[in-house]
Design an enzyme around this catalytic site. Structure first.
Site, PDB file in Angstrom:
ATOM      1  N   HIS A  12      49.561  -0.085 -25.192  1.00 52.43           N
ATOM      2  CA  HIS A  12      49.633   1.080 -25.969  1.00 52.43           C
ATOM      3  C   HIS A  12      48.830   2.025 -25.766  1.00 52.43           C
ATOM      4  O   HIS A  12      48.884   3.274 -26.293  1.00 52.43           O
ATOM      5  CB  HIS A  12      49.851   0.741 -27.344  1.00 52.43           C
ATOM      6  CG  HIS A  12      50.978  -0.297 -27.739  1.00 52.43           C
ATOM      7  ND1 HIS A  12      52.326   0.127 -27.644  1.00 52.43           N
ATOM      8  CD2 HIS A  12      51.046  -1.418 -28.591  1.00 52.43           C
ATOM      9  CE1 HIS A  12      53.184  -1.009 -27.996  1.00 52.43           C
ATOM     10  NE2 HIS A  12      52.285  -1.901 -28.295  1.00 52.43           N
TER      11      HIS A  12
ATOM     12  N   ASP B 170      52.012  -5.546 -35.724  1.00 56.96           N
ATOM     13  CA  ASP B 170      53.192  -6.336 -35.631  1.00 56.96           C
ATOM     14  C   ASP B 170      53.362  -7.451 -36.255  1.00 56.96           C
ATOM     15  O   ASP B 170      54.540  -7.900 -36.743  1.00 56.96           O
ATOM     16  CB  ASP B 170      53.373  -6.661 -33.878  1.00 56.96           C
ATOM     17  CG  ASP B 170      53.664  -5.485 -33.138  1.00 56.96           C
ATOM     18  OD1 ASP B 170      54.823  -4.721 -33.522  1.00 56.96           O
ATOM     19  OD2 ASP B 170      53.331  -5.261 -32.126  1.00 56.96           O
TER      20      ASP B 170
ATOM     21  N   GLU C  87      51.856 -12.237 -32.638  1.00 52.19           N
ATOM     22  CA  GLU C  87      52.480 -10.928 -33.380  1.00 52.19           C
ATOM     23  C   GLU C  87      53.929 -10.933 -33.694  1.00 52.19           C
ATOM     24  O   GLU C  87      54.463  -9.901 -34.279  1.00 52.19           O
ATOM     25  CB  GLU C  87      52.108  -9.614 -32.413  1.00 52.19           C
ATOM     26  CG  GLU C  87      52.594  -9.609 -31.072  1.00 52.19           C
ATOM     27  CD  GLU C  87      52.043  -8.668 -30.395  1.00 52.19           C
ATOM     28  OE1 GLU C  87      51.419  -7.599 -30.985  1.00 52.19           O
ATOM     29  OE2 GLU C  87      51.865  -8.762 -29.056  1.00 52.19           O
TER      30      GLU C  87
ATOM     31  N   ARG D 109      44.248  -5.611 -22.244  1.00 46.56           N
ATOM     32  CA  ARG D 109      45.418  -5.986 -22.744  1.00 46.56           C
ATOM     33  C   ARG D 109      46.627  -5.464 -21.851  1.00 46.56           C
ATOM     34  O   ARG D 109      46.727  -4.302 -21.813  1.00 46.56           O
ATOM     35  CB  ARG D 109      45.663  -5.495 -24.317  1.00 46.56           C
ATOM     36  CG  ARG D 109      47.224  -5.953 -24.560  1.00 46.56           C
ATOM     37  CD  ARG D 109      47.603  -5.668 -26.196  1.00 46.56           C
ATOM     38  NE  ARG D 109      47.476  -4.449 -26.492  1.00 46.56           N
ATOM     39  CZ  ARG D 109      48.151  -3.876 -27.672  1.00 46.56           C
ATOM     40  NH1 ARG D 109      48.569  -5.029 -28.559  1.00 46.56           N
ATOM     41  NH2 ARG D 109      47.948  -2.754 -27.976  1.00 46.56           N
TER      42      ARG D 109
END
Length: 256
Positions: A49, A176, A150, A75
């Site tokens: 993200h 999430d 998540e 990530r």
């Protein structure tokens, strides 16, 4: 020669010793280097993200290494061997893999991060050979693999995920996860109780399995609280959030 920071961090995480990290969303190697000098145990670059392409990822990992204090994690965009391999070849000390729903997904992440015979990572370490390895055995011992919990599936299958051979830990994505337990938005207070129950379940299941449990937090105080509750490692906010917060605070002060 391998950088001893990487093996030391991996050993500490596997021993479930406490660690505090930071989250980087911006493609800004200079600020990333400054953050990495502060003393955080790890600094995570967010390729899912965050605003980082591969060039930014490479520059960010180089900046973290130049600081000489923190270990750089990534990530990755998805639970895919291409993304995982590229992050590790660029010099990451480990990967945080999003949207892991079950033991099959966790095993796939582990396989993508390790060389044969224990995994399926293709040998071509490029930059990482300078820091992590360069032999497959050294790399496998140094690289950490963390599965994000998540989703409803991840929460339902937490025991099987934590029992996955080679998985070093699980990592909670709180936004999430709050949606996964029925929240209408990532900060929905109506689901505080099931959210906290889920956090305890993840933490305790990881402890029983003997692996690390990490969580993303939004302030240092929150990180301290989660560590006190028994989480192994906690990440504090992000550079993008802190830039905005600092600018807003100074603007409000000036206008007063």
């Amino acid at each position: 020669m391998p950088d001893p920071r990487f093996r030391a961090f991996a050993d500490r995480l596997r021993a479930r010793e406490r660690a505090v990290g930071y989250w980087v969303a911006l493609d800004s190697p200079v600020s990333t280097e400054r953050i990495a000098r502060l003393g955080y145990d790890y600094v995570t670059l967010d390729a899912q993200h965050g605003l980082l392409g591969y060039a930014g990822l490479l520059a960010g990992l180089t900046a973290i290494d130049a600081a000489g204090v923190s270990v750089g994690l990534v990530r990755v965009e998805a639970n895919d061997p291409t993304y995982i391999g590229k992050a590790l070849d660029a010099g990451a000390g480990g990967v945080i893999v999003p949207l892991v729903d079950d033991a099959t997904g966790a095993a796939a992440a582990v396989a993508a991060a390790h060389y044969p015979p224990s995994g399926r990572r293709s040998y071509g370490p490029t930059r990482s050979a300078l820091r992590v390895g360069p032999t497959p055995r050294d790399a496998d011992a140094t690289v950490v693999v963390l599965a994000m919990i998540e989703t409803p599936g991840g929460l339902a299958n937490i025991e099987e995920i934590c029992a996955t051979p080679g998985l070093d830990g699980v990592y909670v994505g709180p936004a999430d996860l709050r949606l996964a337990v029925g929240g209408t938005h990532p900060n929905d207070p109506a689901v505080d109780e099931p959210f906290e129950t889920a956090l305890r379940t993840i933490r305790d299941t990881a402890a029983t399995a003997g692996i690390a449990a990490g969580v993303h937090t939004f302030t240092g105080d929150q990180a301290a609280s989660r560590l006190a509750e028994g989480y192994t490692f906690a990440t504090v906010s992000s550079d993008l959030a802190h830039v905005e917060q600092a600018a807003r605070t100074h603007l409000e002060a000036a206008r007063r």
